[in-house]
Design a protein around this motif. Structure first.
Motif, short mmCIF file in Angstrom:
data_model
loop_
_atom_site.label_atom_id
_atom_site.label_comp_id
_atom_site.label_asym_id
_atom_site.label_seq_id
_atom_site.Cartn_x
_atom_site.Cartn_y
_atom_site.Cartn_z
N VAL A 531 -6.15 14.00 -96.08
CA VAL A 531 -6.07 15.69 -96.34
C VAL A 531 -6.07 16.23 -96.15
N ASN A 532 -7.91 15.92 -97.09
CA ASN A 532 -9.03 17.42 -97.22
C ASN A 532 -9.30 17.80 -95.92
N LEU A 533 -9.77 16.57 -94.97
CA LEU A 533 -9.44 17.05 -94.00
C LEU A 533 -8.74 17.81 -93.24
N VAL A 534 -7.31 17.14 -92.92
CA VAL A 534 -5.94 18.23 -92.22
C VAL A 534 -6.39 19.74 -93.20
N ALA A 535 -6.51 19.55 -94.52
CA ALA A 535 -6.17 20.93 -95.18
C ALA A 535 -7.30 21.46 -94.34
N LEU A 536 -8.17 21.40 -94.36
CA LEU A 536 -9.73 22.17 -93.75
C LEU A 536 -9.34 23.03 -92.42
N ALA A 537 -8.19 22.05 -91.54
CA ALA A 537 -8.21 22.37 -90.63
C ALA A 537 -7.25 23.36 -90.18
N LEU A 538 -6.16 22.83 -90.40
CA LEU A 538 -4.80 23.89 -90.39
C LEU A 538 -4.58 24.54 -90.92
N ALA A 550 -6.07 19.92 -80.01
CA ALA A 550 -6.56 20.40 -80.58
C ALA A 550 -7.03 20.00 -82.13
N LEU A 551 -6.09 20.15 -82.85
CA LEU A 551 -6.40 20.06 -84.35
C LEU A 551 -7.23 18.76 -84.64
N ALA A 552 -7.15 17.35 -83.32
CA ALA A 552 -7.76 16.39 -83.28
C ALA A 552 -9.20 16.52 -83.29
N ARG A 553 -9.50 17.78 -83.00
CA ARG A 553 -11.26 18.08 -81.82
C ARG A 553 -11.37 18.25 -83.26
N GLN A 554 -11.40 19.26 -83.97
CA GLN A 554 -11.43 20.17 -85.01
C GLN A 554 -12.06 19.54 -85.98
N ILE A 555 -11.22 18.48 -86.70
CA ILE A 555 -11.40 17.08 -87.81
C ILE A 555 -12.19 16.42 -86.63
N GLU A 556 -13.04 15.98 -85.49
CA GLU A 556 -14.07 15.67 -85.65
C GLU A 556 -15.29 16.02 -85.65
N ALA A 578 -9.84 10.74 -86.37
CA ALA A 578 -8.49 11.75 -86.09
C ALA A 578 -7.81 11.79 -86.13
N ALA A 579 -7.08 11.01 -85.21
CA ALA A 579 -5.77 10.69 -84.74
C ALA A 579 -4.85 10.09 -86.17
N LEU A 598 4.18 22.04 -73.63
CA LEU A 598 3.22 22.18 -72.39
C LEU A 598 2.03 21.36 -73.91
N GLY A 599 3.01 20.15 -74.89
CA GLY A 599 2.35 19.76 -74.98
C GLY A 599 2.05 20.05 -76.99
N GLU A 600 2.38 18.41 -77.60
CA GLU A 600 2.57 18.49 -79.17
C GLU A 600 1.89 19.63 -79.77
N LEU A 601 3.16 20.02 -80.96
CA LEU A 601 2.66 21.21 -82.01
C LEU A 601 2.23 20.26 -83.86
N LEU A 602 1.22 20.85 -84.31
CA LEU A 602 1.85 19.96 -85.94
C LEU A 602 1.47 21.95 -86.90
N ARG A 603 2.23 21.48 -87.28
CA ARG A 603 2.17 22.44 -88.22
C ARG A 603 2.47 21.80 -89.94
N VAL A 604 1.79 22.96 -90.79
CA VAL A 604 2.54 22.87 -91.94
C VAL A 604 3.61 23.02 -92.38
N ARG A 605 4.38 21.72 -93.27
CA ARG A 605 5.18 22.34 -93.99
C ARG A 605 5.28 23.52 -94.79
N ALA A 606 6.14 24.05 -94.96
CA ALA A 606 6.57 24.89 -95.41
C ALA A 606 6.11 25.54 -96.72
N ASP A 607 6.62 23.86 -97.46
CA ASP A 607 6.39 24.00 -98.73
C ASP A 607 5.49 23.77 -99.03
N ALA A 608 4.28 22.94 -98.43
CA ALA A 608 2.85 22.48 -98.57
C ALA A 608 1.89 23.39 -98.34
N ALA A 609 1.87 24.44 -97.70
CA ALA A 609 0.43 25.48 -97.31
C ALA A 609 0.01 25.76 -98.64
N ALA A 610 0.60 26.16 -99.68
CA ALA A 610 -0.31 26.01 -100.93
C ALA A 610 -0.82 24.75 -101.61
#
Length: 826
Positions: A531-538, A550-556, A578-579, A598-610
């Motif tokens: 969770v810490n790593l995904v938060a840092l990257a996203l 791209a997210l996987a590369r950033q986590i790596e 990372a996966a 053009l490729g799958e995207l990952l985003r933070v859920r609207a109620d989870a960003a904070a």
């Protein structure tokens, strides 16, 4: 004086019959002949506690074993008593003193006088121990553990439940008879003989109970009386009586009330019940509790005092560390808890689990302060492990809060009073992947008032049991031996005189240094979760959305920095790929997938960003140095070695105080070199080996985007520093007070966040600006005069110039403009 339990024979027989529909006690010795009773001499039984149920069992079992009847008459010389038993315990009131609780039974006094009057008389006094439930650690249910035998004298309701739950595990033990005549041969004087016999009986019952349930750790039963007799408290009581114009007895009653308000009431049964309850709770709330480096505690030599200092993230912290320590075979600590947790039902349970309570402020109550100081000193002197939170309260932003010197200062001063054992502080990092209080923290950061703790609020938390909260991580940091720390900071402290005076002037800065060092050691034991790593990257992306690859590369990148250039040796985590990291965060509901041609995207859920910002902040300090380097290169693209190293050193010094970074100015070059090496090998930057010049990748490259994203991790923190500096410069030297600067910075940050969406909610947390100002004061850039106004000279332009290297012109202009508006309004 309490009266005997006088009931008719028919009533007793009926009650005994009802009791034995359920009760089946074991009796020792199994063969009554082993007692060696002399049939020519009368027998008198003595029970410890005054309960009808205990008397009924004694009557039944003596009848069954063919022993003399407790309800039978007792003839001893001129004494003709109607019964042959008495209770050692007399008074049952909670605030009764030891003397009141253990007065002398009238029957015992009469027997002693009869024996003194007639040298031919003798009586066999048989102590009888009755235990309901015996050792709490053998109980397998919460209710049975709660109502097992303890050192605390139970009330009638508790005794009822103890009989109900443990009636078939009760143990009745007849002790070896004591000859009253032999006792009088050594002590012919009545008063001394009474005291000796009562003491022998108390020791006997105490040893029997200790065999069954372990030693007495209840501070209320064993230490409150001793506490009130200490010279320091006797002086405080006398001062209270004089100041309040009350009698010494009234002042002592107040002191006793404070002691009972503060003191823990450690009870084995409740501790065992907590362990059973928490084992059940963890399996429903969490996917596991991972514990690391517990050897740091087990390596501490026996006989040394231990103070556990965990970071404070959740109310669960109070229970978590004690559970982990208990499960590793160590003594659970006594925990300093805020008086706000001393609620009905909850407070007494926490107290019996080892919590002792303290008020938020001691102001206006010098007697309360004296009682608390002396109580803490007594616990430390007797070697009880202790736990408290040096942050003072739970972190709402996820960062380590500035440590408070209050109870830590009391601990160090207590040690200087002349401890007989070494004292070791054990920093502990507690990491969560989801918080029970997450939404409440966000509400508070947005300006809503803090909701007070209440029983209804606790009961309402049960609805969360069906939710997923991931894992909990406990990592024990590097212990700090207090004596060694004092040797380094003030070598003369062992020599006596002013050196070890708890009120000495040298002690205040040493306490502050100890608090900051312990905060750094807690941070140095951080555990990095998926969770810490995904938060840092996203959260570093513009719309909290990223291409999956791209997210996987950033986590790596983060994982590589953690693995190959860790900021401290005790840091842990980041083991999974990372996966797997992304899939884990997705399973906890923090991120969602968006299919795209053009490729799958990952985003933070609207109620989870904070909420994710909270978990990013847990580990922000671990990546502050590489993120600062990335921020400098992402903004300037090329920097020569001198400019880069000067900027990193200057900005890092400010960050070190706010984020409690591990290491020092002397170790910074080595840490910087390690980070640069990892980033270079991963293609995020280049360094010319001949000129030492640093360069970013080409602006159109993927690597440059990843470098900028890494720099975004630290940018909000740098904005906060620049905002404070801008306000100072606009106000002018000697024209604003510290508190006013902190308030203005806080209000301006809130406005910026609302108008320009400056990162996350926690950007405007007030305590963070207090940390910035404190660091500027410590570094000498600011100076506070006697009137409380802040002064500075041209040196303040250095960090302001460094800010130009990391913040865009647009951001700087926005901050300067709003700072000017704020200064004009002020």
């Amino acid at each position: 004086m309490s009266r005997p339990l006088d009931l008719s024979g028919l009533t007793l027989a009926l009650l005994r019959w009802l009791l034995y529909l359920w009760v089946r006690p074991a009796v020792l010795p199994e063969n009554p002949a082993e007692l060696g009773l002399d049939p020519a001499r009368p027998v008198c039984y003595v029970l410890d506690e005054r309960y009808l149920s205990n008397l009924l069992v004694l009557i039944a079992e003596t009848r069954r074993a063919g022993l003399p009847r407790p309800r039978g008459p007792l003839a001893l010389g001129a004494l003709k008593a109607k019964r042959s038993f008495f209770f050692l315990e007399r008074a049952r009131r909670l605030v009764a003193t030891a003397k009141e609780r253990h007065g002398h039974s009238p029957l015992l006094v009469d027997m002693l006088r009869a024996a003194l009057a007639d040298p031919a008389c003798d009586v066999q006094i048989v102590p009888v121990t009755l235990l309901w439930g015996r050792a709490p650690d053998k109980q397998d249910t919460i209710l049975k553990a709660l109502f097992a035998e303890t050192w605390r004298a139970p009330g009638r309701l508790r005794q009822f439940f103890a009989v109900l739950l443990h009636g078939r595990q009760a143990l009745l033990r007849f002790g070896a008879p004591l000859s009253l005549r032999q006792l009088l041969a050594d002590e012919p004087e009545e008063a001394r003989a009474l005291r000796k016999l009562a003491r022998l009986l108390r020791v006997h019952f105490r040893r029997q109970r200790e065999i069954a349930i372990g030693p007495d750790l209840s501070h209320r039963n064993t230490q409150v009386d001793a506490l009130l007799e200490t010279p320091a408290l006797r002086a405080a009581i006398a001062a209270e009586a004089a100041a309040k114009n009350v009698t010494a007895d009234e002042a002592e009653r107040r002191a006793r009330g404070f002691a009972l308000e503060i003191a823990s009431d450690y009870t084995y049964g409740v501790v065992r019940a907590f362990v059973l309850f928490l084992t059940w709770l963890w399996t429903r709330l969490y996917a596991g509790v991972e514990v690391r480096n517990v050897e740091a505690v087990t390596r501490i030599a026996p006989g040394q005092g231990i103070v556990y200092l965990p970071c404070h993230r959740s109310h669960i912290d109070y229970l978590l560390l004690s559970y982990v320590v208990y499960q590793r075979g160590l003594t659970p600590p006594h925990i300093a808890a805020g008086a706000n947790l001393n609620m009905p039902l909850v407070g007494p349970l926490l107290r019996r689990g080892g919590a002792f309570f303290l008020r938020r402020s001691f102001k206006g109550e010098p007697l309360y302060a004296a009682v608390f100081h002396e109580y803490l000193h007594m616990m430390l002197a007797r070697g009880f492990p202790i736990e408290y939170f040096i942050e003072g309260g739970r972190s709402r932003s996820g960062r380590m809060l500035s440590p408070k010197a209050g109870i830590l200062g009391m601990t160090i001063r207590s040690f200087l009073r002349g401890q007989t054992r070494p004292l070791v502080f054990v920093p502990v990092y507690l990491g969560y992947e989801k918080l029970l209080e997450g939404q409440a923290f966000l509400d508070e950061l947005q300006g809503k008032p803090k909701q007070g703790e209440s029983l209804w609020g606790l009961l309402g938390a049960w609805r969360l049991l069906g939710h997923k909260f991931g894992k909990v991580h406990v990592n024990f940091g590097e212990p700090l031996a207090l004596a060694e720390f004092l040797d380094a900071r003030h070598p003369g402290w062992r020599e006596g005189g002013e050196g070890n005076d708890p009120r000495a002037e040298w002690l205040r800065p040493v306490i502050r240094d100890a608090a900051e060092e312990l905060a750094r050691r807690i941070n140095a034991a951080a555990v990095v979760t998926p969770v810490n790593l995904v938060a840092l990257a996203l959260l570093a992306t513009p719309k909290h959305t990223a291409d999956a690859q791209a997210l996987a590369r950033q986590i790596e990148h983060y994982r590589a920095l953690l693995r190959e250039a860790p900021c401290a040796p005790g840091v842990a985590g980041g083991e999974v790929s990372a996966a797997e990291t992304i899939a884990y965060a997705e399973g906890l509901g923090f991120v969602e997938r968006l299919p795209h041609p053009l490729g799958e995207l990952l985003r933070v859920r609207a109620d989870a960003a904070a909420l994710l910002a909270y978990f990013r902040n847990n580990v922000l300090h671990l990546f502050a140095l590489p993120a600062l380097i990335a921020c400098l290169l992402g903004r300037n693209r090329r920097l020569d070695a001198r400019r880069m190293e000067e900027a990193v050193a200057g900005i890092h010094a400010l960050l070190r105080a706010e984020l409690f970074l591990h290491g020092s100015a002397e170790t910074l070059p080595g840490a910087m070199a390690a980070a640069v090496d990892v980033m270079s090998r991963r293609g995020l930057m280049r360094r010319n080996p001949e000129t030492g010049r640093y360069a970013a990748p080409e602006p159109s490259s993927q690597a440059f985007a990843e470098l900028r994203q890494l720099g975004e991790t630290i940018r909000p923190t740098l904005e906060r520093h620049f905002l404070t500096l801008a306000l100072l410069q606009r106000q002018g030297s000697g024209r604003i007070a510290r508190r006013a600067l902190e308030d203005s910075s806080h209000l301006l940050a809130q406005r910026l966040a609302l108008l320009y969406e400056f990162n996350a909610t926690e950007f405007s947390e007030k305590s963070l600006f207090a940390g910035v100002v404190a660091q500027l004061l410590d570094s000498g850039i600011l100076r506070e005069d006697a009137a409380g106004l802040l002064h500075f000279d041209e040196r303040i332009t250095v960090p302001a110039a460094q800010a130009e290297l990391v913040l865009s012109a647009e951001v700087r202009q926005t901050i300067l403009r709003m700072a000017g508006e704020r200064a004009d309004a002020g």
